[in-house]
Design a protein around this motif. Sequence first.
Motif, PDB file in Angstrom:
ATOM      1  N   VAL A   1      11.675  -9.959  -3.362  1.00 37.60           N
ATOM      2  CA  VAL A   1      10.889  -8.764  -3.042  1.00 37.60           C
ATOM      3  C   VAL A   1      10.370  -8.838  -1.602  1.00 37.60           C
ATOM      4  CG1 VAL A   1       8.724  -7.544  -3.531  1.00 37.60           C
ATOM      5  CG2 VAL A   1      10.211  -8.239  -5.413  1.00 37.60           C
ATOM      6  N   ILE A   2       9.750  -9.969  -1.241  1.00 32.72           N
ATOM      7  CA  ILE A   2       9.179 -10.117   0.108  1.00 32.72           C
ATOM      8  C   ILE A   2      10.281 -10.164   1.162  1.00 32.72           C
ATOM      9  CG2 ILE A   2       7.722 -11.552   1.590  1.00 32.72           C
ATOM     10  CD1 ILE A   2       6.306 -10.090  -0.730  1.00 32.72           C
ATOM     11  N   LYS A   3      11.390 -10.809   0.855  1.00 37.27           N
ATOM     12  CA  LYS A   3      12.505 -10.867   1.804  1.00 37.27           C
ATOM     13  C   LYS A   3      13.016  -9.453   2.107  1.00 37.27           C
ATOM     14  CE  LYS A   3      17.246 -12.573   2.289  1.00 37.27           C
ATOM     15  NZ  LYS A   3      18.359 -13.264   1.616  1.00 37.27           N
ATOM     16  N   ASN A   4      13.186  -8.627   1.061  1.00 43.00           N
ATOM     17  CA  ASN A   4      13.671  -7.257   1.265  1.00 43.00           C
ATOM     18  C   ASN A   4      12.695  -6.440   2.111  1.00 43.00           C
ATOM     19  OD1 ASN A   4      15.930  -7.800  -0.241  1.00 43.00           O
ATOM     20  ND2 ASN A   4      15.138  -6.927  -2.126  1.00 43.00           N
TER      21      ASN A   4
ATOM     22  N   GLN B   1      -0.206   5.013   3.095  1.00 42.95           N
ATOM     23  CA  GLN B   1       0.358   5.209   1.764  1.00 42.95           C
ATOM     24  C   GLN B   1       1.863   5.469   1.809  1.00 42.95           C
ATOM     25  OE1 GLN B   1      -1.089   4.695  -1.168  1.00 42.95           O
ATOM     26  NE2 GLN B   1      -2.838   3.990   0.046  1.00 42.95           N
ATOM     27  N   LYS B   2       2.314   6.164   2.862  1.00 43.10           N
ATOM     28  CA  LYS B   2       3.751   6.411   2.998  1.00 43.10           C
ATOM     29  C   LYS B   2       4.519   5.111   3.188  1.00 43.10           C
ATOM     30  CE  LYS B   2       3.711  11.185   4.695  1.00 43.10           C
ATOM     31  NZ  LYS B   2       4.149  12.110   5.758  1.00 43.10           N
ATOM     32  N   TYR B   3       3.946   4.209   4.011  1.00 46.77           N
ATOM     33  CA  TYR B   3       4.609   2.916   4.213  1.00 46.77           C
ATOM     34  C   TYR B   3       4.592   2.085   2.938  1.00 46.77           C
ATOM     35  CZ  TYR B   3       5.479   3.230   9.220  1.00 46.77           C
ATOM     36  OH  TYR B   3       5.988   3.573  10.448  1.00 46.77           O
ATOM     37  N   VAL B   4       3.463   2.078   2.228  1.00 46.61           N
ATOM     38  CA  VAL B   4       3.381   1.330   0.974  1.00 46.61           C
ATOM     39  C   VAL B   4       4.413   1.843  -0.020  1.00 46.61           C
ATOM     40  CG1 VAL B   4       1.927   0.842  -1.040  1.00 46.61           C
ATOM     41  CG2 VAL B   4       0.950   0.711   1.256  1.00 46.61           C
ATOM     42  N   LYS B   5       4.509   3.163  -0.142  1.00 45.29           N
ATOM     43  CA  LYS B   5       5.452   3.775  -1.085  1.00 45.29           C
ATOM     44  C   LYS B   5       6.897   3.446  -0.712  1.00 45.29           C
ATOM     45  CE  LYS B   5       6.479   8.249  -3.227  1.00 45.29           C
ATOM     46  NZ  LYS B   5       6.136   9.699  -3.245  1.00 45.29           N
ATOM     47  N   CYS B   6       7.196   3.525   0.595  1.00 44.20           N
ATOM     48  CA  CYS B   6       8.560   3.242   1.062  1.00 44.20           C
ATOM     49  C   CYS B   6       8.954   1.786   0.792  1.00 44.20           C
ATOM     50  CB  CYS B   6       8.649   3.554   2.563  1.00 44.20           C
ATOM     51  SG  CYS B   6      10.198   3.031   3.337  1.00 44.20           S
ATOM     52  N   LEU B   7       8.054   0.857   1.127  1.00 45.24           N
ATOM     53  CA  LEU B   7       8.371  -0.570   0.996  1.00 45.24           C
ATOM     54  C   LEU B   7       8.385  -1.023  -0.463  1.00 45.24           C
ATOM     55  CD1 LEU B   7       6.236  -1.961   3.971  1.00 45.24           C
ATOM     56  CD2 LEU B   7       8.696  -1.521   3.939  1.00 45.24           C
TER      57      LEU B   7
END
Length: 302
Positions: free
Chosen positions: A231-234, A214-220
Amino acid sequence: MAEDWKKRLTMYAIVTLQDSDEVVLAPTNWLSLDKKQCYWPPFKSPDKCMEAVQNRIKPETGGKPWEKLNISFHREYFTFDMAKEGQKETKELKERSYLLATGFPGMLKRQRLECTQEMLKQQLPPEPSASTSRMPADADKDELLQMLRDIKSTVQENSAMLKKLLKDNTVSEVPSSTSIPPKDVKTKLKLPLRTIKDVARIERMLTKNATTRQKYVKCLSRLGGFGQKDVIKNIMQHLLTDELASKFNWQGRGNKKPFSKLILTDVIRDAALKQSVTRIDCDAEIKNYLWSISDRIGRSRP
């Protein structure tokens, strides 16, 4: 005679590459007679690949035939522009089928009915007339597709909230005298990842701990972008160095590793969904990013 005339006019086909589940255009002269296989160019640049399709070039490089891929055949068209329109419709139909298959059809029907009832409460129905009694078919199709996307996103967000509430409720019900404080997971998001070992380490962390995921999902998901490609490039540039990304492709062909098999890919999908990028569009943009990474590395070097 009629068959020969038809073959000369039929120039482009819409097919699905079975390995990547991607809907693409292909000249009919690239297809096998049974239409179950198709030559596919080895070019890394999507623009160069599309140029080869449009010009219907001979499927070989330096006299060596291209690799044949297994396909699912859809239909044929006389012109490139007609085929492009057909490709768009096929993608939309495929996406709609995916949403209906994964978006709880009963809930979709109920939410649509509630939405209609709410609209009727807020305004009086217009007088029926010959000019307004029917909506254009295209507008109705686009409206339904957008509604399905919105509902799917809402359902997934509600599911995530429900899981969190259930988890918090379970912890709060444990007696205070016997409860053990949960161990704080101090996950340092050391990004971008630089080596295969870094990827393996992150995969282990994501497997063992849902909080880390969840931390990675929130960060990305906070990176944002203008449109799904941005969005995907970033996300990809924040997550992997170019050198590391060049060691992957979608299916792991050649001596590269399969990006589609990583748990990290599901994390990217979840983060992209928060930016309204569907799973199908997310996968397509990741494939394009990995496909063109070698060209970007070449341009960046002096």
